[in-house]
Scaffold this active site. Structure first.
Site, PDB file in Angstrom:
ATOM      1  N   ARG A 157     -50.576  30.215  12.073  1.00 32.27           N
ATOM      2  CA  ARG A 157     -49.412  30.660  12.320  1.00 32.27           C
ATOM      3  C   ARG A 157     -49.289  32.075  12.722  1.00 32.27           C
ATOM      4  NH1 ARG A 157     -46.646  27.312   7.671  1.00 32.27           N
ATOM      5  NH2 ARG A 157     -47.639  28.858   6.349  1.00 32.27           N
ATOM      6  N   CYS A 158     -50.259  32.647  13.342  1.00 30.86           N
ATOM      7  CA  CYS A 158     -50.362  34.055  13.507  1.00 30.86           C
ATOM      8  C   CYS A 158     -50.517  34.570  15.302  1.00 30.86           C
ATOM      9  CB  CYS A 158     -51.910  34.402  13.105  1.00 30.86           C
ATOM     10  SG  CYS A 158     -52.255  36.217  13.199  1.00 30.86           S
ATOM     11  N   GLY A 159     -50.227  35.501  15.508  1.00 28.66           N
ATOM     12  CA  GLY A 159     -50.037  35.998  16.790  1.00 28.66           C
ATOM     13  C   GLY A 159     -51.513  35.825  17.468  1.00 28.66           C
ATOM     14  N   THR A 204     -53.648  33.642  16.638  1.00 31.24           N
ATOM     15  CA  THR A 204     -54.276  32.069  16.648  1.00 31.24           C
ATOM     16  C   THR A 204     -54.608  31.481  17.931  1.00 31.24           C
ATOM     17  OG1 THR A 204     -52.658  31.714  14.724  1.00 31.24           O
ATOM     18  CG2 THR A 204     -53.352  29.763  16.118  1.00 31.24           C
TER      19      THR A 204
END
Length: 192
Positions: free
Chosen positions: A58-60, A62
């Site tokens: 859930r990361c930018g 990803t």
């Protein structure tokens, strides 16, 4: 908490001397009938360059999974090619999913990931798995992961060749040049 093993030899360790817990989290019976956690044994790729990346679902950053998978697919059939290894971690912004099943399902459904994935692991500080403690020692203070999708490139000799910030995508020219260098065959041994 995931664990991994560190090398036990008296020689200077290389990346190939480490293992990581496998994402599957499943257990297999050992020779004595005891249950043993599955491991990713980096020694199985001895002599091949490795790209080790701490990941999060859930990361930018990803979407880099897609480019990492493309890189893996371009190399996977070559028995001498680059090995991509993902190490899911919740160390930065609590951006990783909770269970192995959730992580595996997400990576497969969203990005069709087939490269090896470790179990969710700590990658910084005293709780870091032994491989990441070794990498931090090799890279120095500036080369330690500060966010998700930090990349370490290991050469054919098992030594750290370079590291890359999360903002360096797998298709970035700088990383691609470093991978091409890492894929060069080792120089022939000199006669004495």
């Amino acid at each position: 908490m995931a664990s991994s093993s560190a090398p036990s030899s008296a020689q200077k360790p290389t990346a190939y001397d480490f293992t990581l817990p496998a994402l599957s989290g499943s257990s297999a019976a050992g020779p004595s009938g005891t249950r043993q956690e599955e491991k990713i044994d980096l020694s199985r790729w001895r002599g091949r360059p490795l790209l080790i990346v701490n990941t999060a679902s859930r990361c930018g950053f990803t979407p880099q999974y897609e480019a990492l998978e493309a890189l893996w697919q371009s190399q996977a059939k070559d028995s001498d090619g680059l090995v991509v290894i993902g190490v899911p971690s919740n160390d930065f912004g609590a951006q990783e999913l909770d269970t192995p099943g959730e992580i595996a399902s997400f990576c497969q459904a969203r990005y069709s990931v087939t490269f090896p994935l470790a179990a969710r692991s700590h990658v910084r500080g005293p709780q870091a798995v032994p491989l990441y403690r070794w990498l931090a020692g090799q890279a120095g203070f500036l080369g330690r992961p500060r966010w998700n999708f930090h990349k370490y490139l290991i050469g054919r000799d098992g030594r750290l060749q370079d590291w890359f910030l999360p903002s360096t995508t797998p298709s970035a020219p700088r990383l691609q040049r470093a991978i091409r260098r890492a894929l060069q065959p080792p120089p022939p041994a000199r006669a004495r």
